[in-house]
Design an enzyme around this catalytic site. Sequence first.
Site, PDB file in Angstrom:
ATOM      1  N   LYS A  81      22.526  80.304  31.364  1.00 33.71           N
ATOM      2  CA  LYS A  81      23.287  80.136  30.123  1.00 33.71           C
ATOM      3  C   LYS A  81      24.782  80.166  30.432  1.00 33.71           C
ATOM      4  CE  LYS A  81      22.652  81.946  25.427  1.00 33.71           C
ATOM      5  NZ  LYS A  81      21.776  80.888  24.961  1.00 33.71           N
ATOM      6  N   GLY A 137       6.208  73.433  42.339  1.00 30.04           N
ATOM      7  CA  GLY A 137       5.156  73.526  43.362  1.00 30.04           C
ATOM      8  C   GLY A 137       3.784  73.471  42.719  1.00 30.04           C
ATOM      9  N   GLU A 186      17.728  68.160  17.823  1.00 31.76           N
ATOM     10  CA  GLU A 186      18.145  69.146  16.826  1.00 31.76           C
ATOM     11  C   GLU A 186      19.239  70.044  17.388  1.00 31.76           C
ATOM     12  OE1 GLU A 186      17.660  72.933  14.373  1.00 31.76           O
ATOM     13  OE2 GLU A 186      17.550  72.639  16.513  1.00 31.76           O
ATOM     14  N   ARG A 195      18.215  76.387  33.655  1.00 29.32           N
ATOM     15  CA  ARG A 195      19.664  76.556  33.600  1.00 29.32           C
ATOM     16  C   ARG A 195      20.033  78.033  33.433  1.00 29.32           C
ATOM     17  NH1 ARG A 195      19.464  79.513  29.932  1.00 29.32           N
ATOM     18  NH2 ARG A 195      19.370  79.184  27.703  1.00 29.32           N
ATOM     19  N   THR A 243      15.644  68.834  21.537  1.00 32.93           N
ATOM     20  CA  THR A 243      16.879  68.383  22.188  1.00 32.93           C
ATOM     21  C   THR A 243      17.809  67.747  21.160  1.00 32.93           C
ATOM     22  OG1 THR A 243      15.535  67.944  24.138  1.00 32.93           O
ATOM     23  CG2 THR A 243      17.740  67.009  24.144  1.00 32.93           C
ATOM     24  N   VAL A 282      11.412  76.152  41.749  1.00 31.51           N
ATOM     25  CA  VAL A 282      10.654  75.792  42.958  1.00 31.51           C
ATOM     26  C   VAL A 282       9.172  76.121  42.757  1.00 31.51           C
ATOM     27  CG1 VAL A 282      10.253  76.432  45.376  1.00 31.51           C
ATOM     28  CG2 VAL A 282      12.579  75.994  44.575  1.00 31.51           C
ATOM     29  N   GLU A 293      13.632  83.700  30.363  1.00 33.23           N
ATOM     30  CA  GLU A 293      12.816  83.090  29.303  1.00 33.23           C
ATOM     31  C   GLU A 293      12.202  81.790  29.808  1.00 33.23           C
ATOM     32  OE1 GLU A 293      13.794  82.471  24.739  1.00 33.23           O
ATOM     33  OE2 GLU A 293      14.484  80.733  25.884  1.00 33.23           O
ATOM     34  N   ASP A 350      17.630  85.189  27.428  1.00 30.13           N
ATOM     35  CA  ASP A 350      17.592  83.836  27.997  1.00 30.13           C
ATOM     36  C   ASP A 350      18.833  83.491  28.815  1.00 30.13           C
ATOM     37  OD1 ASP A 350      19.300  83.666  25.823  1.00 30.13           O
ATOM     38  OD2 ASP A 350      18.608  81.686  25.195  1.00 30.13           O
TER      39      ASP A 350
HETATM   40  P1  0O2 Z   1      20.503  77.464  24.250  1.00 31.80           P
HETATM   41  O1  0O2 Z   1      20.814  77.711  25.673  1.00 31.80           O
HETATM   42  O2  0O2 Z   1      21.619  76.856  23.489  1.00 31.80           O
HETATM   43  O3  0O2 Z   1      19.191  76.762  24.043  1.00 31.80           O
HETATM   44  P2  0O2 Z   1      15.168  85.983  17.922  1.00 31.80           P
HETATM   45  O4  0O2 Z   1      16.015  87.204  18.107  1.00 31.80           O
HETATM   46  O5  0O2 Z   1      13.766  86.114  18.446  1.00 31.80           O
HETATM   47  O6  0O2 Z   1      15.213  85.385  16.544  1.00 31.80           O
HETATM   48  P3  0O2 Z   1      16.238  84.693  20.279  1.00 31.80           P
HETATM   49  O7  0O2 Z   1      16.255  85.987  20.993  1.00 31.80           O
HETATM   50  O8  0O2 Z   1      17.456  83.845  20.402  1.00 31.80           O
HETATM   51  O9  0O2 Z   1      15.914  84.860  18.744  1.00 31.80           O
HETATM   52  O10 0O2 Z   1      14.997  83.951  20.829  1.00 31.80           O
HETATM   53  P4  0O2 Z   1      14.230  82.676  20.318  1.00 31.80           P
HETATM   54  O11 0O2 Z   1      14.644  82.225  18.971  1.00 31.80           O
HETATM   55  O12 0O2 Z   1      12.819  82.995  20.566  1.00 31.80           O
HETATM   56  O13 0O2 Z   1      14.630  81.589  21.384  1.00 31.80           O
HETATM   57  C1  0O2 Z   1      15.883  81.306  21.803  1.00 31.80           C
HETATM   58  C2  0O2 Z   1      15.933  79.899  22.354  1.00 31.80           C
HETATM   59  O14 0O2 Z   1      14.872  79.104  21.832  1.00 31.80           O
HETATM   60  C3  0O2 Z   1      17.185  79.190  21.893  1.00 31.80           C
HETATM   61  O15 0O2 Z   1      18.197  79.488  22.798  1.00 31.80           O
HETATM   62  C4  0O2 Z   1      16.777  77.727  21.963  1.00 31.80           C
HETATM   63  O16 0O2 Z   1      16.782  77.247  23.279  1.00 31.80           O
HETATM   64  C5  0O2 Z   1      15.361  77.811  21.472  1.00 31.80           C
HETATM   65  N1  0O2 Z   1      15.316  77.698  20.015  1.00 31.80           N
HETATM   66  C6  0O2 Z   1      14.957  78.652  19.137  1.00 31.80           C
HETATM   67  N2  0O2 Z   1      15.004  78.186  17.872  1.00 31.80           N
HETATM   68  C7  0O2 Z   1      15.397  76.897  17.947  1.00 31.80           C
HETATM   69  C8  0O2 Z   1      15.622  75.873  16.964  1.00 31.80           C
HETATM   70  O17 0O2 Z   1      15.479  76.062  15.758  1.00 31.80           O
HETATM   71  N3  0O2 Z   1      16.028  74.659  17.451  1.00 31.80           N
HETATM   72  C9  0O2 Z   1      16.195  74.413  18.767  1.00 31.80           C
HETATM   73  N4  0O2 Z   1      16.593  73.194  19.129  1.00 31.80           N
HETATM   74  N5  0O2 Z   1      16.016  75.373  19.710  1.00 31.80           N
HETATM   75  C10 0O2 Z   1      15.603  76.582  19.321  1.00 31.80           C
HETATM   76  P5  0O2 Z   1      19.727  79.475  22.364  1.00 31.80           P
HETATM   77  O18 0O2 Z   1      20.221  80.859  22.259  1.00 31.80           O
HETATM   78  O19 0O2 Z   1      19.935  78.575  21.198  1.00 31.80           O
HETATM   79  O20 0O2 Z   1      20.376  78.932  23.660  1.00 31.80           O
END
Ligand code: 0O2
Length: 203
Positions: free
Chosen positions: A45, A23, A152, A43, A150, A19, A137, A70
């Site tokens: 998780k 806004g 990937e 969303r 998206t 929101v 996050e 996240d």
């Molecule tokens: P979802 O809901 O499937 O997207 P770190 O411990 O810092 O290495 P951490 O804590 O997972 O890792 O944080 P990071 O890597 O900063 O960010 C996590 C989220 O960023 C991921 O969530 C993704 O949404 C996105 N992300 C990070 N790396 C990639 C990547 O290589 N490709 C894509 N498509 N997205 C990425 P999750 O856990 O995958 O959840």
Amino acid sequence: MNWEALLAPYKQVVEELKVKLKGTRSQFEYDSSHSPIEFVTGRVKPVPSILEKAKSREIPLENIETEIYDIAGVRVVCQFVDDIYTIVKMLRRRNDFKVIEEKDYITNKKPSGYRSYHMIIEYPVEMVQGRKFVLAEIQIRTLAMNFWATNEHSLNYKYSGSIPTEIKERLQRASEAAFKLDEEMSMIKHEIQEAQRMFRRKF
Ligand code: 0O2
Ligand code: 0O2
């Protein structure tokens, strides 16, 4: 584990942030200035993803609220790379939450080719039981970065994290192409914005 109770504050945070950020987008539109925000999504998780992340990072279940950042996730998608930094500055100035950590995967892209700006925030949420501080996050990225991420993400899901080398190489090239697209669009940003001011989109 009572997931419904645990996730309730996270749901509240996602809704509130959506929101607030939508806004902000409307405010820019009233001012008839260029909005650095194209759209906002969010969303909570899903439980299987939380469990999977906890398992792969060896996080005990009692620590997920402090160690998984996240569970509540909001995404701000922009037209131009500059817009991302405008949003970052705006978010840093806000006093309704505290920025805990920032990760600039734009300047330092991930080995996969992923680019995005991440902010981890601590958000105070009012629950019937009282105030609770919840981690969330915020991912800020351009439309091009979002398109890449998206796709990937879908491939990662399909191949359970082990994308075949040939597809990985294509993704690397696609990431370069998305970077170039952002660069080229930045060069003609003022032209585009002028056109958009002249023909304000009516949808
Ligand atoms: P979802 O809901 O499937 O997207 P770190 O411990 O810092 O290495 P951490 O804590 O997972 O890792 O944080 P990071 O890597 O900063 O960010 C996590 C989220 O960023 C991921 O969530 C993704 O949404 C996105 N992300 C990070 N790396 C990639 C990547 O290589 N490709 C894509 N498509 N997205 C990425 P999750 O856990 O995958 O959840
Ligand atoms: P509108 O009418 O399009 O402005 P919600 O609970 O529905 O508010 P949620 O659950 O996050 O939001 O839904 P979703 O499907 O993730 O999409 C959120 C918003 O992002 C929606 O707008 C979508 O229209 C918008 N969206 C998703 N992909 C794109 C895209 O590629 N381009 C643009 N311009 N918008 C996109 P609103 O605000 O919910 O509704």
